[in-house]
Structures are given as C-alpha cells and as structure tokens.
Design a protein around this motif. Structure first.
Motif, PDB file in Angstrom:
ATOM      1  N   ARG A 162       0.827  -1.205   0.000  1.00 45.05           N
ATOM      2  CA  ARG A 162       0.000   0.000   0.000  1.00 45.05           C
ATOM      3  C   ARG A 162       0.867   1.263   0.000  1.00 45.05           C
ATOM      4  NH1 ARG A 162      -5.375   1.001   2.206  1.00 45.05           N
ATOM      5  NH2 ARG A 162      -5.367   1.737   0.069  1.00 45.05           N
ATOM      6  N   ALA A 163       1.917   1.265   0.822  1.00 43.88           N
ATOM      7  CA  ALA A 163       2.811   2.425   0.868  1.00 43.88           C
ATOM      8  C   ALA A 163       3.500   2.622  -0.477  1.00 43.88           C
ATOM      9  CB  ALA A 163       3.828   2.252   1.985  1.00 43.88           C
ATOM     10  N   GLN A 164       3.937   1.515  -1.084  1.00 45.13           N
ATOM     11  CA  GLN A 164       4.605   1.603  -2.379  1.00 45.13           C
ATOM     12  C   GLN A 164       3.663   2.124  -3.454  1.00 45.13           C
ATOM     13  OE1 GLN A 164       7.903   1.077  -3.151  1.00 45.13           O
ATOM     14  NE2 GLN A 164       7.267   1.928  -5.123  1.00 45.13           N
ATOM     15  N   ALA A 165       2.417   1.686  -3.427  1.00 40.67           N
ATOM     16  CA  ALA A 165       1.440   2.161  -4.414  1.00 40.67           C
ATOM     17  C   ALA A 165       1.228   3.664  -4.295  1.00 40.67           C
ATOM     18  CB  ALA A 165       0.116   1.419  -4.231  1.00 40.67           C
ATOM     19  N   GLN A 166       1.095   4.142  -3.067  1.00 41.49           N
ATOM     20  CA  GLN A 166       0.879   5.576  -2.881  1.00 41.49           C
ATOM     21  C   GLN A 166       2.115   6.377  -3.289  1.00 41.49           C
ATOM     22  OE1 GLN A 166       0.078   8.826   0.666  1.00 41.49           O
ATOM     23  NE2 GLN A 166      -0.686   6.749   0.962  1.00 41.49           N
ATOM     24  N   LEU A 167       3.292   5.922  -2.879  1.00 41.39           N
ATOM     25  CA  LEU A 167       4.523   6.634  -3.224  1.00 41.39           C
ATOM     26  C   LEU A 167       4.695   6.696  -4.740  1.00 41.39           C
ATOM     27  CD1 LEU A 167       7.147   8.024  -2.386  1.00 41.39           C
ATOM     28  CD2 LEU A 167       8.197   5.758  -2.152  1.00 41.39           C
ATOM     29  N   THR A 168       4.428   5.600  -5.415  1.00 39.49           N
ATOM     30  CA  THR A 168       4.535   5.561  -6.869  1.00 39.49           C
ATOM     31  C   THR A 168       3.583   6.572  -7.512  1.00 39.49           C
ATOM     32  OG1 THR A 168       5.204   3.234  -6.858  1.00 39.49           O
ATOM     33  CG2 THR A 168       4.293   4.088  -8.905  1.00 39.49           C
ATOM     34  N   HIS A 169       2.362   6.639  -7.003  1.00 38.31           N
ATOM     35  CA  HIS A 169       1.376   7.578  -7.538  1.00 38.31           C
ATOM     36  C   HIS A 169       1.807   9.019  -7.276  1.00 38.31           C
ATOM     37  CE1 HIS A 169      -3.235   8.205  -8.286  1.00 38.31           C
ATOM     38  NE2 HIS A 169      -2.490   8.981  -9.030  1.00 38.31           N
ATOM     39  N   LEU A 170       2.264   9.306  -6.055  1.00 42.58           N
ATOM     40  CA  LEU A 170       2.706  10.660  -5.728  1.00 42.58           C
ATOM     41  C   LEU A 170       3.885  11.101  -6.594  1.00 42.58           C
ATOM     42  CD1 LEU A 170       2.467  10.471  -1.839  1.00 42.58           C
ATOM     43  CD2 LEU A 170       1.065  11.914  -3.314  1.00 42.58           C
ATOM     44  N   LYS A 171       4.762  10.160  -6.922  1.00 42.13           N
ATOM     45  CA  LYS A 171       5.930  10.513  -7.738  1.00 42.13           C
ATOM     46  C   LYS A 171       5.547  10.850  -9.171  1.00 42.13           C
ATOM     47  CE  LYS A 171       9.746   8.381  -5.197  1.00 42.13           C
ATOM     48  NZ  LYS A 171      10.869   7.395  -5.242  1.00 42.13           N
ATOM     49  N   THR A 172       4.373  10.434  -9.610  1.00 47.45           N
ATOM     50  CA  THR A 172       3.904  10.866 -10.928  1.00 47.45           C
ATOM     51  C   THR A 172       3.489  12.329 -10.912  1.00 47.45           C
ATOM     52  OG1 THR A 172       1.559  10.272 -10.595  1.00 47.45           O
ATOM     53  CG2 THR A 172       3.048   8.546 -11.421  1.00 47.45           C
ATOM     54  N   ARG A 173       3.191  12.846  -9.724  1.00 47.86           N
ATOM     55  CA  ARG A 173       2.801  14.247  -9.578  1.00 47.86           C
ATOM     56  C   ARG A 173       3.984  15.134  -9.209  1.00 47.86           C
ATOM     57  NH1 ARG A 173      -0.031  15.474 -12.233  1.00 47.86           N
ATOM     58  NH2 ARG A 173      -1.064  17.158 -11.109  1.00 47.86           N
ATOM     59  N   HIS A 174       5.023  14.540  -8.581  1.00 42.85           N
ATOM     60  CA  HIS A 174       6.205  15.310  -8.181  1.00 42.85           C
ATOM     61  C   HIS A 174       7.361  14.339  -7.965  1.00 42.85           C
ATOM     62  CE1 HIS A 174       8.923  18.017  -6.161  1.00 42.85           C
ATOM     63  NE2 HIS A 174       8.060  19.021  -6.246  1.00 42.85           N
ATOM     64  N   PRO A 175       8.509  14.552  -8.606  1.00 43.70           N
ATOM     65  CA  PRO A 175       9.628  13.611  -8.459  1.00 43.70           C
ATOM     66  C   PRO A 175      10.221  13.591  -7.055  1.00 43.70           C
ATOM     67  CG  PRO A 175      10.306  15.573  -9.681  1.00 43.70           C
ATOM     68  CD  PRO A 175       8.828  15.646  -9.553  1.00 43.70           C
ATOM     69  N   GLY A 176       9.937  14.624  -6.273  1.00 38.03           N
ATOM     70  CA  GLY A 176      10.467  14.692  -4.912  1.00 38.03           C
ATOM     71  C   GLY A 176       9.511  14.176  -3.850  1.00 38.03           C
ATOM     72  N   ALA A 177       8.535  13.376  -4.228  1.00 34.04           N
ATOM     73  CA  ALA A 177       7.563  12.850  -3.271  1.00 34.04           C
ATOM     74  C   ALA A 177       8.227  11.877  -2.295  1.00 34.04           C
ATOM     75  CB  ALA A 177       6.425  12.157  -3.992  1.00 34.04           C
ATOM     76  N   PHE A 178       7.752  11.891  -1.054  1.00 35.87           N
ATOM     77  CA  PHE A 178       8.196  10.905  -0.069  1.00 35.87           C
ATOM     78  C   PHE A 178       7.048  10.576   0.869  1.00 35.87           C
ATOM     79  CE2 PHE A 178       9.229  15.015   1.820  1.00 35.87           C
ATOM     80  CZ  PHE A 178       8.947  14.873   3.162  1.00 35.87           C
ATOM     81  N   MET A 179       7.264   9.575   1.719  1.00 29.25           N
ATOM     82  CA  MET A 179       6.200   9.032   2.565  1.00 29.25           C
ATOM     83  C   MET A 179       6.545   9.113   4.042  1.00 29.25           C
ATOM     84  SD  MET A 179       3.520   7.742   0.913  1.00 29.25           S
ATOM     85  CE  MET A 179       2.856   6.441   1.957  1.00 29.25           C
ATOM     86  N   PHE A 180       5.551   9.488   4.857  1.00 27.08           N
ATOM     87  CA  PHE A 180       5.570   9.240   6.300  1.00 27.08           C
ATOM     88  C   PHE A 180       4.768   7.969   6.567  1.00 27.08           C
ATOM     89  CE2 PHE A 180       5.914  13.773   8.324  1.00 27.08           C
ATOM     90  CZ  PHE A 180       7.265  13.806   8.014  1.00 27.08           C
ATOM     91  N   ILE A 181       5.317   7.069   7.341  1.00 26.38           N
ATOM     92  CA  ILE A 181       4.561   5.960   7.894  1.00 26.38           C
ATOM     93  C   ILE A 181       4.240   6.324   9.335  1.00 26.38           C
ATOM     94  CG2 ILE A 181       4.534   3.497   8.392  1.00 26.38           C
ATOM     95  CD1 ILE A 181       4.675   4.251   5.375  1.00 26.38           C
ATOM     96  N   ASP A 182       2.967   6.522   9.616  1.00 24.81           N
ATOM     97  CA  ASP A 182       2.552   6.956  10.958  1.00 24.81           C
ATOM     98  C   ASP A 182       2.527   5.758  11.903  1.00 24.81           C
ATOM     99  OD1 ASP A 182       2.194   9.652  10.283  1.00 24.81           O
ATOM    100  OD2 ASP A 182       0.208   9.254   9.484  1.00 24.81           O
ATOM    101  N   GLU A 183       3.363   5.809  12.928  1.00 24.89           N
ATOM    102  CA  GLU A 183       3.479   4.670  13.846  1.00 24.89           C
ATOM    103  C   GLU A 183       3.369   5.086  15.316  1.00 24.89           C
ATOM    104  OE1 GLU A 183       3.259   1.672  13.655  1.00 24.89           O
ATOM    105  OE2 GLU A 183       4.141   0.784  11.865  1.00 24.89           O
ATOM    106  N   PRO A 184       2.215   5.636  15.725  1.00 21.81           N
ATOM    107  CA  PRO A 184       2.065   6.001  17.135  1.00 21.81           C
ATOM    108  C   PRO A 184       2.174   4.810  18.067  1.00 21.81           C
ATOM    109  CG  PRO A 184      -0.057   6.053  16.005  1.00 21.81           C
ATOM    110  CD  PRO A 184       0.994   5.915  14.941  1.00 21.81           C
TER     111      PRO A 184
END
Length: 343
Positions: free
Chosen positions: A156-178
């Motif tokens: 799921r994280a990889q799918a979102q990151l891949t999609h975000l990178k189509t909108r901006h090459p500098g996209a990155f992910m936070f994994i929220d781990e409270p």
C-alpha cells in the motif's frame, strides 16, 4: 546513503487535521514548503487513517455506523485468495476515491512549484495493535496474519509513493506509527526484536524516500537505527530525552537521514502559554547538546525540517489553534533560515 529529502529548516507537518471542510484543510496544508494530503476524520468515516489503511485487507469488517473497524479471522482466509490474485497490480493497493476524497483532490492539483510533496499511511505495527479480532485480541499478536499484514501495508505504501511521484519527483512518505511507543512497555507482549524484524521487512519493500512519524516517546535508538530516510517527532515534548541519543542521531544523519523537528504545540492550552522565542530556544538547546556529541550545526541545519509537534483533533476552537501553530512553524522557519543564512 545520500540525502534524499530537502532540509534547511523547510516546513511540513503530519497529516491529521481537525477540519470539517476539505478545501480549507487543503489550503492550510499547501501553505507549508512541503505540502501533504490531509486526513480528516471529522469529514467522514473513510477519511480516518485506520480505515484508509484497511482498504482491501482480507478479514476487515467496517462498521461506519459505529465508527468502528474490526478483524474477522475466518473472513481473512476466505478473502485472502482474492487479494493475492491482485498482488502484481500495484494500483489495486492505492487509496481509492471512496476511501479518501482528499487524497484524490490533492493529486489533481499542480504541485510542481514545491520542493517536495508528502504522503502518509498508517503503519503496520500501529494498525496491528489497534485492530481487534473476534476475540478482542490485537491483530499484531496473530502470528499467522502478522507477516501478511507487513507485506500488505508495504504494498500500500509503495502504491501511494509511486502515484505521488507521478505528480512530483520529490515525493516521499511518512509511515505513521504512534503504536511504536507501546512496543517498549513492559505490558506489551510484542517485543522490540519482533518489531525490528517486522519493520525491516516492511521498509525493505518500499522505495525511497520514506520514514516514520510519531508523536510519542518510543525507544529512539530503535528508530534511529532502522533504515529510514526521515524521522519525524514531537521534540516539544521529548527534547530532554531525544538529546541523549547523540551517537545514534549522528549515525542517522551521517547515513543521509533527515530529522523533522515537531516544535510548535497544537493543543489549545500549550500553545496559549508558548512564545516563538522559547520554541527557538528549545530547538537550539537540543542542537547545542548534539554539537557536543560531535554533530556539526551545519549538518543539523542541512538535514532538518520544521513542523508542528503533534496533530490535534480535540481543541475547543477546532482548527483555529492548529492554523495558528502552522503560521508559527512558518515564522520560526523564516527566522532561523535568516539567522543561519540558509538558502
């Protein structure tokens, strides 16, 4: 590894906002140097971070009318083959419009003028601790399911990151781990060794840049020694503890890691008692301690972001204090970037 995320005290924030209106929340998120798509549980059930993370996971039982989510073990085994049939279809694991209108609104925007953009997903450890099965047992303790949970959330994280990178090459992910702060409690039967194995398995399946955000007080050595590109934390509350991990922080920065310093409180009472000068003093006090541990101020500044200390959904004035906190984050960034001649 080289530094993959902009630093120099640019601004970003964690994702959860108390807003009732999508456009106002997006407008606020876009005021930061590195914007994100907000998670808005007050807007609706499907804008909640746990519900969003659960999409397509076998065995999940959604109960919108009760604002609840559960796990059913027999249902898991019934639905597992269907999910595995889609395993090679990365888009299947992305967040659908049903599970977040906000995410898709964000993706429709022109984000090219920003130095980076950011997404997020609830982490597998926190998800596994939160979601209970038919016996009221947290999913994280189910040895037959936990491994699949790690792999599924990585997908799921990889799918979102891949999609975000189509909108901006500098996209990155936070994994929220409270939930990671509870791993180290004597009350938890989920050990730090198990968590280390699971988190390493999880992150090994996700492209860079990616890292962890949490507002609590975990074992910082544990997190700083994971293979992360960014660690986002509440330094406002945890400054005295975090500053004690100089050797681990140095190792993290030397690998190219970025620290996102959550310094501005968003809670109504704490914010009302603070000043910008004091918050700068808190930050600079930690940086001075780290300098004594052999970390140059130049390196700290180059590999740091600024943000609010925590999310806050319960203020009596709803989003007003949170918006003020964001304005303070930007003001602190401007003041410190000017002071230290960062361009």
């Amino acid at each position: 590894m080289s530094q993959l995320i902009p630093g120099k005290l640019l601004t970003t924030a964690m994702a959860i906002l108390p807003h009732d209106h999508i456009e106002e929340a997006l407008k606020l998120a876009l005021t930061l140097d590195i914007p994100f798509w907000p998670q808005l549980p007050h807007v609706g059930y499907y804008e909640d971070m746990y519900v969003q993370a659960a999409e397509h996971f076998p065995g999940i039982v959604l109960m919108p009318e009760q604002n609840s989510i559960r796990f059913d073990t027999p249902k898991f085994y019934d639905e597992l083959p269907e999910m595995l049939d889609h395993w090679e279809e990365l888009a299947y694991f992305d967040i659908s419009p049903t599970y977040s209108v906000v995410y898709h609104r964000f993706l429709e925007m022109d984000l090219s003028s920003y130095p980076a953009i950011r997404g997020q997903l609830e982490g597998p450890v926190s998800f596994g601790m939160k979601i209970l099965d038919e016996n009221d047992k947290p999913l994280i303790f189910n040895d037959q399911v936990r491994g699949m949970l790690m792999d599924f959330m990585a997908r799921r994280a990889q799918a979102q990151l891949t999609h975000l990178k189509t909108r901006h090459p500098g996209a990155f992910m936070f994994i929220d781990e409270p939930g990671l702060q509870f791993v180290f409690s004597s009350m938890s039967g989920y050990t730090d060794r198990m968590a280390a194995e699971d988190m390493d398995r999880f992150f090994s399946q996700i492209d860079r840049p990616r890292g962890i955000h949490l507002c609590g007080n975990p074992d910082w050595q544990f997190l700083l020694n994971r293979d992360l590109d960014i660690l986002s934390m509440d330094i406002y509350t945890n400054a005295e503890i975090f500053r004690c991990y100089g050797k681990d922080i140095k190792r993290f920065l030397d690998r190219g890691g970025v620290l996102a310093w959550g310094v501005v409180p968003t809670g109504f009472e704490a914010f009302d008692q603070e000043s910008q000068d004091h918050l700068i003093a808190v930050l600079e006090g930690v940086w001075q301690t780290l300098a004594e541990a052999g970390i140059s101020l130049e390196q700290i500044l180059a590999q740091s972001l600024l943000g609010p200390a925590t999310c806050c959904l319960i203020n009596p004035d709803r989003e007003k204090t949170v918006a003020k906190a964001y304005s303070w984050v930007k003001a602190l960034s401007r003041q410190l970037r000017e002071k230290y001649a960062l361009t």
